[in-house]
Write an enzyme that holds these catalytic residues in place. Sequence first.
Site, PDB file in Angstrom:
ATOM      1  N   SER A 606      -8.404   4.828  -2.594  1.00 54.21           N
ATOM      2  CA  SER A 606      -9.325   5.313  -1.567  1.00 54.21           C
ATOM      3  C   SER A 606      -9.578   6.817  -1.705  1.00 54.21           C
ATOM      4  O   SER A 606     -10.158   7.249  -2.690  1.00 54.21           O
ATOM      5  CB  SER A 606      -8.773   4.945  -0.182  1.00 54.21           C
ATOM      6  OG  SER A 606      -9.725   5.162   0.825  1.00 54.21           O
ATOM      7  N   HIS A 811      -9.428  -3.513   1.923  1.00 51.93           N
ATOM      8  CA  HIS A 811      -9.146  -2.139   1.509  1.00 51.93           C
ATOM      9  C   HIS A 811      -7.654  -1.816   1.530  1.00 51.93           C
ATOM     10  O   HIS A 811      -7.161  -1.094   0.657  1.00 51.93           O
ATOM     11  CB  HIS A 811      -9.893  -1.184   2.442  1.00 51.93           C
ATOM     12  CG  HIS A 811     -10.016   0.210   1.914  1.00 51.93           C
ATOM     13  ND1 HIS A 811     -10.892   0.554   0.907  1.00 51.93           N
ATOM     14  CD2 HIS A 811      -9.376   1.366   2.247  1.00 51.93           C
ATOM     15  CE1 HIS A 811     -10.792   1.849   0.647  1.00 51.93           C
ATOM     16  NE2 HIS A 811      -9.879   2.360   1.440  1.00 51.93           N
TER      17      HIS A 811
END
Length: 836
Positions: A606, A811
């Site tokens: 990320s 995610h």
Amino acid sequence: MANHYHTAIALTVVAIVGMVSAAALPRSSPLPGASNVPMNYTADIIVRDGYFLEQHQVTTADGYILTMYRIPGSPANPIRQGKNVAFLMHGLLSSSADYVISGPGRALAYLLVDAGYDVWLGNARGNTHSRRHIFHDPDARNTNFWDFSWHEIGYFDLPAMIDYALAYTGHTSLHYAGHSQGTTSFFVMASTRPDYNKKIRSMHALAPVAFMSNLRSPFVRAFAPFVDQLEWIMNMLGVNEFLPSNEMMILGGQRLCEDESPFQEVCANVLFLIGGFNSPQLNRTMIPALLENAPAGASVNQLVHYAQGYNSGRFRQYDYGLTLNLIRYGSIRPPDYPLHRVTAPVALHFSDNDWLAAVSDVRELHSRLSNSIGLFRVSDPRWNHLDFVWGIDANTFLYERFYKAGLASWHPAQSVQYHCFSMVVSNSCWALLALASVVALAQASTIRDVLAYRAGDGPQPTDISMLTAEIITNDGYPVEEHQVTTADGYVLTMFRIPGGPGNPPREGKNVAFVQHGLLCSSADWVILGPGKALAYMLVDAGYDVWLGNARGNTHSRRHIFHDPDARNTDFWDFSWHEIGYFDLPAMIDYALQHTGQTSLQYAGHSQGTTSFFIMTSLRPEYNQRIRSMHALAPVAFMSNLRSPFVRAFAPFVDQIDWLMRMLGVNEFLPSSDMMTLGGQMLCQDEARFQEVCANVLFLIGGFNSPQLNRTMLPAILANTPAGASVNQLVHYAQGYNSGRFRQFDYGLTLNLIRYGSIRPPDYPLDRVTAPVALHYGDNDWLAAVSDVRQLHSSIRNPIGLFRVSDPNWNHLDFTWGIDADTLLYRRVISFMDRYN
């Protein structure tokens, strides 16, 4: 700690102000002869259901124009003179619609009509049906319309509506039923205007709220300690209305809470988090219809007044502060309501699992009343605050008891729909509610519990609060701690794992550098334990592993000049731009120099990928120091992300940025003891909240229940969130708004000074020449597949696009997924080996 709380409160305020929700209720054609009925929720529902309807308006002594609905009969129970009158009053953020929304045979208003009553439904000032005043405009910027709390509802609204209903029907008294705030306002009226007691035949208080010291709702317990700051912020922003109804709310409830929606259980859990958990009593199919009519609007002062009651432990008038209290009351403290003057017969209906009307608080109220009919407990031990309104078995558990007892009663109508929840996936603030939820469940609801633990009056949690070095040592791996100072003065901590139980340290090992994501830390790479965590798998594969920590997180809160905890510090004046431009080069240079290597393997998650692309595009000489880069859930372009958090924040990023700066709040969600203990108490295997904790995480990055090890939640929350600057989130929101991967936008003037143009420059991704493998998931709400593909087409030397085979991979699964070792990490290590 203060900054942490102010951040939570400020963001929750933004969330609450912008919250959207609720859903579409099925409609049918109006009944013949009903064309003159006003088209609104309550009227539509009543006409649809075949009952007779009248609309009435009354003006209060202080100028508010209130709407009431009368149901004088039905085809099966015709209108006639002399029927006993029943007056129903809704709760906070609710309206008259709540008494009819469950339909014939179930809704309290219809049950009373069928039992022969002339039913009147009240609407308090400020809700959907009563947004008028003879002078003040509720929608004007600096209006006095919203200058009221539930005190004025009790002192002015109830008397005006009761007098009107009695005069219209020719009666001298009526039966009253209220839920939550509908009980609060009654006790205000009956104690401060005692002449109205004689106009009440019987009063039925469902989930009565007067004293509040022992409530368990994490929402109120989160807000209450900061009520003064909350009120100040709202007044300063000119925000006086709380959660009005709007079309976005209706659309949001339909999309997110309907039967086919994957969010429906989250909708249910948020409701449970407000009033108590009782899953069997909530008809989930009804959630969209329920949320169409609530929240219906209220003043900020109504919530502030309740928070004041929780803080003081008293049932008393509004606290305006020492000076205004002296002027208004003649004392520095507001006076208590004289409950001994309540002489109307009052029945208090309560439940064991009501998080807003605690049993002990209801008993205290009972002891203060001079003419109590009694205390009546709902027999379901899990009955919660909202079940009084929406419980599937409310008729059998509650309403039938009223009739059999010969009481002219009814039931609540809606109440605490204080749960602003409802939401809209795209640009509404339903995501912010989840943010408020995560703050409440990870921290704020445990404030008193933590203090009790520290005082020796509560249980000590198990040891889940280990940080990176402790975790590594506990897992049997050697660990070294290293510090490096960046060119702009930040002191960063790195952890090195030079070997493992079966792979001792030695010179010349290939170096792997691993960088965490937003609000995270180096702990992410070891928390899953040996054989599962990426750091350990790399060590076991023969790598010399270095774990970075970006400026501002738990491990890197130092600067050679600036104090991160000072009020007006420059410490937090950075975004992920500086992490890429200063932090990564400093840590990589240090690791290479310490090991004698000239290049290394890089893996990031990320923000750990975002900062890498900054480094290699703006400082391209670092490309040659990267053997291969493995981007897990890469974030650069963000136009197509699905995360409701970012989509909620992004349209208001400038206002949020301004608000935070004005408050001197620059740090976002630092780690704290409250977080650690909150995760332990609320998210452990035995906790009723565990599934709510899980759902909040899913709401951030995407839903994939099978990949989340819920037993690990306390350990995860002990290390995450780990702190960040507000500017990091603002920078991401700017990227979503612009659709570009570019530097921080300081505004036209500062952009001209810093960049020589009114817009910030794009990052020159064509200068990224290091070999880059992009690993993505189909269900990643923060790194959309189309955005990853755009990134892939923008860099010069991609190894390729590599999809995780699980179609639900989200995610957070890239770091915490149960099967991350087999579905992802083995492939990453295999690629690293090739590029050695």
